[in-house]
Design a protein around this motif. Sequence first.
Motif, PDB file in Angstrom:
ATOM      1  N   UNK A   1      33.328  75.844   4.643  1.00  0.00           N
ATOM      2  CA  UNK A   1      34.754  76.156   4.502  1.00  0.00           C
ATOM      3  C   UNK A   1      35.580  75.284   5.453  1.00  0.00           C
ATOM      4  N   UNK A   2      36.826  75.087   5.071  1.00  0.00           N
ATOM      5  CA  UNK A   2      37.739  74.322   5.936  1.00  0.00           C
ATOM      6  C   UNK A   2      38.950  75.204   6.230  1.00  0.00           C
ATOM      7  N   UNK A   3      39.176  75.452   7.512  1.00  0.00           N
ATOM      8  CA  UNK A   3      40.262  76.363   7.900  1.00  0.00           C
ATOM      9  C   UNK A   3      41.641  75.791   7.539  1.00  0.00           C
ATOM     10  N   UNK A   4      42.535  76.712   7.144  1.00  0.00           N
ATOM     11  CA  UNK A   4      43.918  76.324   6.838  1.00  0.00           C
ATOM     12  C   UNK A   4      44.889  77.099   7.731  1.00  0.00           C
ATOM     13  N   UNK A   5      44.343  77.923   8.635  1.00  0.00           N
ATOM     14  CA  UNK A   5      45.202  78.741   9.487  1.00  0.00           C
ATOM     15  C   UNK A   5      44.392  79.332  10.621  1.00  0.00           C
ATOM     16  N   UNK A   6      44.913  80.416  11.211  1.00  0.00           N
ATOM     17  CA  UNK A   6      44.278  81.111  12.344  1.00  0.00           C
ATOM     18  C   UNK A   6      44.071  80.164  13.534  1.00  0.00           C
ATOM     19  N   UNK A   7      44.921  79.147  13.629  1.00  0.00           N
ATOM     20  CA  UNK A   7      44.842  78.204  14.738  1.00  0.00           C
ATOM     21  C   UNK A   7      43.659  77.259  14.669  1.00  0.00           C
ATOM     22  N   UNK A   8      42.971  77.221  13.542  1.00  0.00           N
ATOM     23  CA  UNK A   8      41.781  76.359  13.436  1.00  0.00           C
ATOM     24  C   UNK A   8      41.948  75.339  12.315  1.00  0.00           C
ATOM     25  N   UNK A   9      43.174  75.025  11.950  1.00  0.00           N
ATOM     26  CA  UNK A   9      43.447  74.123  10.809  1.00  0.00           C
ATOM     27  C   UNK A   9      42.546  72.897  10.810  1.00  0.00           C
ATOM     28  N   UNK A  10      41.910  72.656   9.679  1.00  0.00           N
ATOM     29  CA  UNK A  10      41.093  71.461   9.520  1.00  0.00           C
ATOM     30  C   UNK A  10      39.652  71.621  10.006  1.00  0.00           C
ATOM     31  N   UNK A  11      39.363  72.682  10.753  1.00  0.00           N
ATOM     32  CA  UNK A  11      37.976  72.866  11.249  1.00  0.00           C
ATOM     33  C   UNK A  11      37.043  73.248  10.113  1.00  0.00           C
ATOM     34  N   UNK A  12      35.842  72.704  10.162  1.00  0.00           N
ATOM     35  CA  UNK A  12      34.834  73.002   9.120  1.00  0.00           C
ATOM     36  C   UNK A  12      33.826  73.994   9.692  1.00  0.00           C
ATOM     37  N   UNK A  13      33.419  74.944   8.863  1.00  0.00           N
ATOM     38  CA  UNK A  13      32.414  75.916   9.315  1.00  0.00           C
ATOM     39  C   UNK A  13      31.449  76.185   8.168  1.00  0.00           C
ATOM     40  N   UNK A  14      30.186  76.429   8.500  1.00  0.00           N
ATOM     41  CA  UNK A  14      29.218  76.833   7.475  1.00  0.00           C
ATOM     42  C   UNK A  14      28.968  78.323   7.656  1.00  0.00           C
ATOM     43  N   UNK A  15      29.208  79.084   6.599  1.00  0.00           N
ATOM     44  CA  UNK A  15      29.041  80.537   6.696  1.00  0.00           C
ATOM     45  C   UNK A  15      27.908  80.955   5.755  1.00  0.00           C
ATOM     46  N   UNK A  16      26.882  81.572   6.309  1.00  0.00           N
ATOM     47  CA  UNK A  16      25.738  81.974   5.474  1.00  0.00           C
ATOM     48  C   UNK A  16      26.071  83.265   4.727  1.00  0.00           C
ATOM     49  N   UNK A  17      25.379  83.455   3.625  1.00  0.00           N
ATOM     50  CA  UNK A  17      25.633  84.672   2.849  1.00  0.00           C
ATOM     51  C   UNK A  17      24.353  85.187   2.189  1.00  0.00           C
ATOM     52  N   UNK A  18      24.396  86.483   1.866  1.00  0.00           N
ATOM     53  CA  UNK A  18      23.343  87.062   1.022  1.00  0.00           C
ATOM     54  C   UNK A  18      23.834  87.090  -0.431  1.00  0.00           C
ATOM     55  N   UNK A  19      25.109  87.405  -0.578  1.00  0.00           N
ATOM     56  CA  UNK A  19      25.736  87.405  -1.915  1.00  0.00           C
ATOM     57  C   UNK A  19      27.095  86.728  -1.806  1.00  0.00           C
ATOM     58  N   UNK A  20      27.485  86.083  -2.895  1.00  0.00           N
ATOM     59  CA  UNK A  20      28.787  85.408  -2.874  1.00  0.00           C
ATOM     60  C   UNK A  20      29.516  85.629  -4.196  1.00  0.00           C
ATOM     61  N   UNK A  21      30.786  85.944  -4.091  1.00  0.00           N
ATOM     62  CA  UNK A  21      31.633  86.053  -5.295  1.00  0.00           C
ATOM     63  C   UNK A  21      32.643  84.912  -5.242  1.00  0.00           C
ATOM     64  N   UNK A  22      32.641  84.096  -6.282  1.00  0.00           N
ATOM     65  CA  UNK A  22      33.644  83.046  -6.389  1.00  0.00           C
ATOM     66  C   UNK A  22      34.836  83.602  -7.174  1.00  0.00           C
ATOM     67  N   UNK A  23      35.916  83.869  -6.473  1.00  0.00           N
ATOM     68  CA  UNK A  23      37.137  84.389  -7.129  1.00  0.00           C
ATOM     69  C   UNK A  23      38.301  83.489  -6.734  1.00  0.00           C
ATOM     70  N   UNK A  24      38.054  82.182  -6.836  1.00  0.00           N
ATOM     71  CA  UNK A  24      39.041  81.210  -6.348  1.00  0.00           C
ATOM     72  C   UNK A  24      40.172  80.935  -7.344  1.00  0.00           C
ATOM     73  N   UNK A  25      40.159  81.615  -8.491  1.00  0.00           N
ATOM     74  CA  UNK A  25      41.275  81.457  -9.437  1.00  0.00           C
ATOM     75  C   UNK A  25      41.408  80.035  -9.946  1.00  0.00           C
TER      76      UNK A  25
END
Lengths: 489, 55
Positions: free
Chosen positions: A96-120
């Motif tokens: 993911x790439x942050x767009x707010x929360x003071x971390x704009x532009x930062x990249x993070x890898x977030x692990x998951x067990x389940x994922x729902x893609x509801x990106x419209x």
Amino acid sequence: MARLIVLGGGVAGHTAATFAADWLGRDHEVVVVTPNAKWNWIPSNIWVGVGQMSKEEVTFDLAPVYAKAKITYKQAKAVSLNPEGNTQSSTPYVSIEYTGQGKDGQIEEVTYDYLINATGPKLNFGATPGLGEGSTLGEHTVSVCTADHAVHAAHELQKCMEKMKAGERQKILVGTGHGMCTCQGAAFEYIFNIEHELRKAGLRDMADIKWISNEEFLGDFGMGGLHMSVGGYVVSSRIFTESLFAERGVDYIIGAHTSKVEKGKIEYELLDGSKGEEAFDFSMLIPPFAGVGLKAYDKGGDDITDAVFAPNGFMKVDADYTVKAYEQWKASDWPSTYQNPIYPNLFAAGIAFAPPHIISKPAKSPNGTVINPTPPRTGMPSGIIGKAVAKSICDLILKGKDAPLHQASMAHMGAACVASAGKGWLDGTAAAMTVYPVVPDYEKYPGTGRDTDYTFGEIGLAGHWIKHILHFMFIYKAKLKPFWKVIPE
Amino acid sequence: MAVKPEEFNFAKNDKFRTAMIPGKMARYLRTCKLWQFIRFIILNIKMLIVVSKSH
Ligand SMILES: Cc1cc2nc3c(=O)[nH]c(=O)nc-3n(C[C@H](O)[C@H](O)[C@H](O)COP(=O)(O)OP(=O)(O)OC[C@H]3O[C@@H](n4cnc5c(N)ncnc54)[C@H](O)[C@@H]3O)c2cc1C
């Protein structure tokens, strides 16, 4: 502890995340990744676009709501999926790439067990030269697809009305900005709300209002139209839509692919292959929709986007994607569990899932230009699908991997839709409609494809009251106020 | 003599020649508060039935 990541905090994603957090309790984590700081009740953007509501009335901050629901909120956009993990670990993750929360532009890898893609949808303005670049609206037309777009639209409309007041006649053009658009309903609402506002302001005689759409007939709405029982007849939505256009003096061009937009002018091609131009002083054209462009990589880092996503960018789920002729399309082609066929812990909800085919009759001009609406996935189906997918995942987490999945096929689901034709507690009108099912089932209902006992529509003030009450109700529900769960999607 | 609204529309655009036009009564009922209150109740019931069939 299991972690469910929901990509997208819109109608489907917000519904899925809030229900999942409620059902899973504190033992598991729900994470929402969405680039927006605010939730937007999109249907009311129409009223923002005519200056009858403010942005603040149709949006609210997501952070306090997610804090209350104990949902981890990351204001970021998902960029890519690694459903097999990588060479170091088999745990799936999303980048993911942050767009707010003071971390704009930062990249993070977030692990998951389940994922729902509801990106419209990606608002694909760039598909039509002059309509915009990529997902950015161009300078010649306006849009009501986001609250900010709608504020801008209201501002431009106001300028246009000022010119009318000064005696300058104005041409207003509203509709679809490409041959493969969906969401005609939103454009329909906007054109009639403009017409209503002009009448209220005593300026109706100063405007020529025109509709341009990729629908083969008025009232198709991307659903192949609908038949409803009225006065002992089963009547096509075409008759009622045509009637409204005639009554309100709104001219129309249909079966049109908008091929180019310039300052004050569009070029279009019609289903018969002929080409034309239309001038305008003010224009709102809906862009075509595409997936948001997520990438997918396998364990070794090879690109598997084509396996996980359809060419239009929407995510493949349990639909039958076999290419077949219109005559062979079946209700059963449509997905019911929204689970990805390759990665069972991956689901899609709302507009983000790839439909097996369109719903309207496919059509092409003799030049080979595809001119037909793509299938709408309106608020009610998006919410219902989001909730069903969340329930399936909660069952998989709480009851075990063999738990049966919940089903929410658009071929077995109805939709209630209220299309505003003018705002006002005493003089407003809206077309209140229901269709059952959304996707016609010609095996079950060989005539019209739908159950005429549950498919109806009528226009009036009552429809407006319902639309306005729904505005408050859905914002109340999305804010998770007391008894939010009893309000249906 | 005042021109009826439906006459005005037919004359305005050739495409509307075959369109169904609401008459005086239909237009009146559309914003008649009492009638619309009744329709409001009926529409809500109809919609709730479809909503309940879809969940
Ligand atoms: C002007 C307008 C009027 C409408 N009116 C009606 C109506 O009256 N009735 C009705 O039923 N429907 C209406 N609709 C349709 C309705 O808005 C959609 O059906 C509904 O919003 C779809 O829900 P969704 O969750 O799939 O997508 P969205 O609500 O669009 O949500 C998608 C979310 O994903 C986020 N996102 C985007 N990219 C990423 C990324 N890379 N990573 C993470 N998150 C991402 C977005 O920011 C957004 O929050 C209207 C639509 C428009 C445009």
